[in-house]
Scaffold this motif. Structure first.
Motif, PDB file in Angstrom:
ATOM      1  N   SER A   6       4.138 -11.481   5.512  1.00  0.00           N
ATOM      2  CA  SER A   6       3.458 -11.044   4.299  1.00  0.00           C
ATOM      3  C   SER A   6       2.681  -9.763   4.586  1.00  0.00           C
ATOM      4  O   SER A   6       2.231  -9.539   5.705  1.00  0.00           O
ATOM      5  CB  SER A   6       2.460 -12.109   3.827  1.00  0.00           C
ATOM      6  OG  SER A   6       3.118 -13.324   3.601  1.00  0.00           O
ATOM      7  N   ALA A   7       2.511  -8.965   3.549  1.00  0.00           N
ATOM      8  CA  ALA A   7       1.690  -7.768   3.651  1.00  0.00           C
ATOM      9  C   ALA A   7       0.738  -7.733   2.463  1.00  0.00           C
ATOM     10  O   ALA A   7       1.151  -7.950   1.328  1.00  0.00           O
ATOM     11  CB  ALA A   7       2.552  -6.511   3.665  1.00  0.00           C
ATOM     12  N   ILE A   8      -0.518  -7.485   2.740  1.00  0.00           N
ATOM     13  CA  ILE A   8      -1.520  -7.311   1.706  1.00  0.00           C
ATOM     14  C   ILE A   8      -1.918  -5.842   1.723  1.00  0.00           C
ATOM     15  O   ILE A   8      -2.270  -5.303   2.772  1.00  0.00           O
ATOM     16  CB  ILE A   8      -2.750  -8.199   1.981  1.00  0.00           C
ATOM     17  CG1 ILE A   8      -2.334  -9.665   1.957  1.00  0.00           C
ATOM     18  CG2 ILE A   8      -3.849  -7.913   0.961  1.00  0.00           C
ATOM     19  CD1 ILE A   8      -3.410 -10.618   2.408  1.00  0.00           C
ATOM     20  N   VAL A  17      -4.501   0.501   2.898  1.00  0.00           N
ATOM     21  CA  VAL A  17      -4.644  -0.340   4.084  1.00  0.00           C
ATOM     22  C   VAL A  17      -3.679  -1.506   3.939  1.00  0.00           C
ATOM     23  O   VAL A  17      -3.637  -2.164   2.897  1.00  0.00           O
ATOM     24  CB  VAL A  17      -6.097  -0.851   4.226  1.00  0.00           C
ATOM     25  CG1 VAL A  17      -6.220  -1.778   5.434  1.00  0.00           C
ATOM     26  CG2 VAL A  17      -7.060   0.327   4.340  1.00  0.00           C
ATOM     27  N   SER A  18      -2.881  -1.740   4.960  1.00  0.00           N
ATOM     28  CA  SER A  18      -1.899  -2.831   4.949  1.00  0.00           C
ATOM     29  C   SER A  18      -2.298  -3.850   6.013  1.00  0.00           C
ATOM     30  O   SER A  18      -2.721  -3.496   7.107  1.00  0.00           O
ATOM     31  CB  SER A  18      -0.493  -2.290   5.203  1.00  0.00           C
ATOM     32  OG  SER A  18      -0.472  -1.474   6.353  1.00  0.00           O
ATOM     33  N   TYR A  19      -2.160  -5.121   5.649  1.00  0.00           N
ATOM     34  CA  TYR A  19      -2.610  -6.196   6.529  1.00  0.00           C
ATOM     35  C   TYR A  19      -1.597  -7.333   6.524  1.00  0.00           C
ATOM     36  O   TYR A  19      -1.121  -7.739   5.467  1.00  0.00           O
ATOM     37  CB  TYR A  19      -3.974  -6.699   6.046  1.00  0.00           C
ATOM     38  CG  TYR A  19      -4.505  -7.886   6.807  1.00  0.00           C
ATOM     39  CD1 TYR A  19      -4.947  -7.753   8.115  1.00  0.00           C
ATOM     40  CD2 TYR A  19      -4.574  -9.145   6.217  1.00  0.00           C
ATOM     41  CE1 TYR A  19      -5.427  -8.846   8.816  1.00  0.00           C
ATOM     42  CE2 TYR A  19      -5.059 -10.238   6.916  1.00  0.00           C
ATOM     43  CZ  TYR A  19      -5.483 -10.078   8.215  1.00  0.00           C
ATOM     44  OH  TYR A  19      -5.957 -11.151   8.912  1.00  0.00           O
ATOM     45  N   VAL A  25      -2.704  -8.425  11.964  1.00  0.00           N
ATOM     46  CA  VAL A  25      -2.405  -7.033  12.310  1.00  0.00           C
ATOM     47  C   VAL A  25      -2.607  -6.164  11.070  1.00  0.00           C
ATOM     48  O   VAL A  25      -2.213  -6.545   9.976  1.00  0.00           O
ATOM     49  CB  VAL A  25      -0.952  -6.897  12.824  1.00  0.00           C
ATOM     50  CG1 VAL A  25      -0.590  -5.449  13.073  1.00  0.00           C
ATOM     51  CG2 VAL A  25      -0.762  -7.713  14.083  1.00  0.00           C
ATOM     52  N   ALA A  26      -3.217  -4.988  11.260  1.00  0.00           N
ATOM     53  CA  ALA A  26      -3.469  -4.084  10.140  1.00  0.00           C
ATOM     54  C   ALA A  26      -3.042  -2.669  10.495  1.00  0.00           C
ATOM     55  O   ALA A  26      -2.947  -2.296  11.668  1.00  0.00           O
ATOM     56  CB  ALA A  26      -4.949  -4.101   9.766  1.00  0.00           C
ATOM     57  N   ARG A  40       4.783  -2.373   9.622  1.00  0.00           N
ATOM     58  CA  ARG A  40       5.990  -2.906  10.264  1.00  0.00           C
ATOM     59  C   ARG A  40       6.032  -2.495  11.736  1.00  0.00           C
ATOM     60  O   ARG A  40       6.292  -3.319  12.619  1.00  0.00           O
ATOM     61  CB  ARG A  40       7.243  -2.413   9.545  1.00  0.00           C
ATOM     62  CG  ARG A  40       8.529  -2.986  10.128  1.00  0.00           C
ATOM     63  CD  ARG A  40       9.786  -2.500   9.411  1.00  0.00           C
ATOM     64  NE  ARG A  40       9.756  -2.819   8.000  1.00  0.00           N
ATOM     65  CZ  ARG A  40       9.622  -1.909   7.017  1.00  0.00           C
ATOM     66  NH1 ARG A  40       9.541  -0.635   7.286  1.00  0.00           N
ATOM     67  NH2 ARG A  40       9.604  -2.292   5.758  1.00  0.00           N
ATOM     68  N   GLU A  41       5.753  -1.232  12.008  1.00  0.00           N
ATOM     69  CA  GLU A  41       5.749  -0.752  13.392  1.00  0.00           C
ATOM     70  C   GLU A  41       4.667  -1.449  14.212  1.00  0.00           C
ATOM     71  O   GLU A  41       4.903  -1.838  15.364  1.00  0.00           O
ATOM     72  CB  GLU A  41       5.547   0.760  13.427  1.00  0.00           C
ATOM     73  CG  GLU A  41       6.731   1.536  12.889  1.00  0.00           C
ATOM     74  CD  GLU A  41       6.473   3.034  12.807  1.00  0.00           C
ATOM     75  OE1 GLU A  41       5.369   3.495  13.186  1.00  0.00           O
ATOM     76  OE2 GLU A  41       7.376   3.752  12.340  1.00  0.00           O
TER      77      GLU A  41
END
Length: 71
Positions: A6-8, A17-19, A25-26, A40-41
């Motif tokens: 999942s990505a928030i 900001v992706s979490y 991991v962010a 993703r990386e």
């Protein structure tokens, strides 16, 4: 092998900001697309150092909580 995560995404000033809540991991980026690519990386690098097994099925729920305003 690939697994789904999942990505928030949240907007913070001029950045997205992706979490990933499953791994904690962010990352960030100037656009949504860049923020997700960077996440993703970051997840792939994290899993290279600390591989884990996650269940294939998971449930994601949304809920509301009362937030007290600060003066």
């Amino acid at each position: 092998m690939e697994k789904k995560f999942s990505a928030i995404l949240t907007k913070d000033g001029g950045w997205f900001v992706s979490y990933c809540p499953e791994l904690g991991v962010a990352s960030q980026g100037k656009t949504r697309k860049t923020a997700l690519k960077n996440l993703r990386e970051a997840v792939e690098l994290y899993l290279e150092c600390d591989p884990i097994g996650l269940p294939e099925k998971r449930e994601v729920f949304e809920f509301k909580a009362r937030v007290l305003a600060h003066a």
